[in-house]
Design a protein around this motif. Structure first.
Motif, PDB file in Angstrom:
ATOM      1  N   ILE A  59       8.796  81.490  66.375  1.00 30.07           N
ATOM      2  CA  ILE A  59       9.687  82.648  66.883  1.00 30.07           C
ATOM      3  C   ILE A  59      10.669  82.002  68.149  1.00 30.07           C
ATOM      4  N   PRO A  60      10.009  80.349  68.710  1.00 30.28           N
ATOM      5  CA  PRO A  60      10.545  80.083  69.630  1.00 30.28           C
ATOM      6  C   PRO A  60      12.042  79.274  68.981  1.00 30.28           C
ATOM      7  N   VAL A  61      11.372  78.593  67.549  1.00 35.09           N
ATOM      8  CA  VAL A  61      12.362  77.551  66.915  1.00 35.09           C
ATOM      9  C   VAL A  61      12.866  78.544  66.061  1.00 35.09           C
ATOM     10  N   ALA A  68      17.756  86.394  71.605  1.00 39.45           N
ATOM     11  CA  ALA A  68      16.976  85.726  73.025  1.00 39.45           C
ATOM     12  C   ALA A  68      16.324  85.017  73.309  1.00 39.45           C
ATOM     13  N   LEU A  69      15.469  84.796  71.990  1.00 42.31           N
ATOM     14  CA  LEU A  69      14.941  83.493  72.385  1.00 42.31           C
ATOM     15  C   LEU A  69      15.366  81.702  72.762  1.00 42.31           C
ATOM     16  N   SER A  70      16.355  81.845  72.832  1.00 40.11           N
ATOM     17  CA  SER A  70      16.939  80.668  72.739  1.00 40.11           C
ATOM     18  C   SER A  70      17.328  80.265  74.024  1.00 40.11           C
ATOM     19  N   PRO A  71      16.377  78.324  74.269  1.00 44.26           N
ATOM     20  CA  PRO A  71      16.060  78.075  75.450  1.00 44.26           C
ATOM     21  C   PRO A  71      17.346  78.066  76.808  1.00 44.26           C
ATOM     22  N   VAL A 189       8.529  64.188  74.364  1.00 42.02           N
ATOM     23  CA  VAL A 189       7.075  63.361  75.299  1.00 42.02           C
ATOM     24  C   VAL A 189       6.447  65.022  75.385  1.00 42.02           C
ATOM     25  N   ILE A 190       6.373  66.186  75.743  1.00 43.46           N
ATOM     26  CA  ILE A 190       5.455  67.183  76.345  1.00 43.46           C
ATOM     27  C   ILE A 190       5.229  67.616  74.906  1.00 43.46           C
ATOM     28  N   SER A 191       6.172  67.831  74.000  1.00 41.19           N
ATOM     29  CA  SER A 191       5.613  68.763  72.968  1.00 41.19           C
ATOM     30  C   SER A 191       4.764  67.836  72.472  1.00 41.19           C
ATOM     31  N   ALA A 241      11.580  73.386  70.021  1.00 41.45           N
ATOM     32  CA  ALA A 241      12.791  74.038  70.221  1.00 41.45           C
ATOM     33  C   ALA A 241      13.893  73.401  71.119  1.00 41.45           C
ATOM     34  N   GLN A 242      13.131  72.872  72.552  1.00 44.98           N
ATOM     35  CA  GLN A 242      13.750  72.304  73.825  1.00 44.98           C
ATOM     36  C   GLN A 242      14.051  70.623  72.892  1.00 44.98           C
ATOM     37  N   ALA A 243      13.206  70.103  72.861  1.00 48.70           N
ATOM     38  CA  ALA A 243      13.264  68.626  72.422  1.00 48.70           C
ATOM     39  C   ALA A 243      14.155  68.967  71.139  1.00 48.70           C
TER      40      ALA A 243
END
Length: 343
Positions: A59-61, A68-71, A189-191, A241-243
């Motif tokens: 979903i976030p990807v 609405a789910l865009s970073p 790195v977080i992901s 998604a943020q990466a």
């Protein structure tokens, strides 16, 4: 990092089933065992967890398809806060107590297991080790990528190319691009570190569920794990998604997450007849892995999710967003905690 993830994943899958087999030195509890009925619930769990995991992480990807789910949207912060609450509650309420129960079992010898709080110790060391990996990996990727001034985005385009100019006005632009690159690398790195922590406890949960022959044990786990995997997937998907990773990397990470628990259930089904959850070896292995997993999840939820997002300039400058994120965090942690009553 991606290679490390694969090595750890296969290490757990190949070695864990072998080391948890053993003879029981402690009488098992009287449980209502029904192999055929338990198998039905296991199949239902496998299907529902697989679907929930896949939907949650995707979903976030798919933020481009679902604006609405865009970073870049404020609502994304609220969803991530809810997912962080679920992950935090998973670590504190579900995984850590399970580890404590395993390592303080009467089936284990009093010395050393009853004389030292190994559960808390392993969780603490795990959290510190995660911090070190987090720090060194971020530092390494920063030096490697910022040296060239290029970070590749999801579509393979170059983002944040840093040019040096002799003009004074160019310095501000260069600094902003360097900051953008650092933030992007940080999310990468977080992901990967988060997925590593999730893999550890997901395999253990899957094996325990797949090896159980008690419908009473399995039934509540189906709902709890489906809920947990869906929102844990949303948290991981948000980081992915943020990466802004390449499409191939996104597909691999999403596939790994989606399949980990079902594969664990499959292993549990295969070793049902020889698996002994009360053997000292099984208890020690499960307890240590769960403790380590709890440390990773708690660290990631508090530091990489909550601290990073709640201190973000967009959150700090928007009172309504802060309120929404706080409520969402409490709701996610509260709902996941309530499931402990039935799981």
């Amino acid at each position: 990092m991606a290679k490390m993830e694969k090595i750890v994943f296969w290490y757990i899958l190949l070695l864990l089933p072998a080391i948890v087999l053993g003879e029981c030195t402690c009488d098992s509890e009287d449980e209502e065992r029904n192999k055929s009925e338990a198998l039905k619930y296991k199949m239902a769990a496998l299907a529902s967890i697989l679907v929930a995991s896949a939907i949650g992480v995707c979903i976030p990807v798919l933020g481009k398809a679902i604006p609405a789910l865009s970073p870049e949207r404020n609502f994304f912060f609220i969803i991530k806060a809810f997912a962080a609450g679920v992950i935090l509650s998973t670590g504190f309420i579900h995984v850590l107590p399970d580890a404590f129960e395993s390592l303080t079992s009467p089936c284990l010898k009093e010395n050393p297991w009853g004389n030292f709080p190994f559960c808390g110790f392993v969780a603490m060391v795990s959290a510190m080790a995660t911090l070190m990996v987090d720090t060194y990996a971020t530092s390494y990727y920063n030096k490697k990528n910022l040296k060239n001034g290029v970070v590749t985005t999801e579509g393979g385009d170059e983002e944040g190319v840093i040019h040096t100019h002799s003009h004074a006005h160019a310095h501000g632009s260069t600094t902003m691009m360097a900051d953008s690159n650092s933030e992007l690398l940080r999310y990468r790195v977080i992901s990967q570190v988060l997925e590593l922590g999730i893999i550890v406890h997901s395999v253990i949960i899957g094996i325990a569920l797949g090896a159980s022959e008690s419908p009473k044990t399995i039934k509540p786990l189906v709902a709890a794990l489906t809920f947990h995997q869906f929102f844990e997937g949303m948290g991981l998907g948000g980081c992915i998604a943020q990466a802004k990773l390449k499409s191939r990397a996104i597909a691999i990470m999403a596939l790994f997450f989606s399949l980990t628990t079902p594969v664990g259930i499959g292993i549990g089904l295969a070793i049902t007849n020889v698996y002994d959850e009360n053997s000292p070896t099984a208890l020690i292995v499960e307890g240590i892995f769960n403790s380590a997993s709890a440390g990773i999840l708690i660290y990631m939820a508090l530091v990489d999710f909550l601290a990073a997002d709640f201190m973000h300039p967009r959150m700090q400058g928007n009172g309504k967003l802060q309120l929404g994120a706080n409520v969402s965090l409490l709701l996610g942690a509260g709902l996941m905690s309530m499931l402990a009553k039935w799981a």
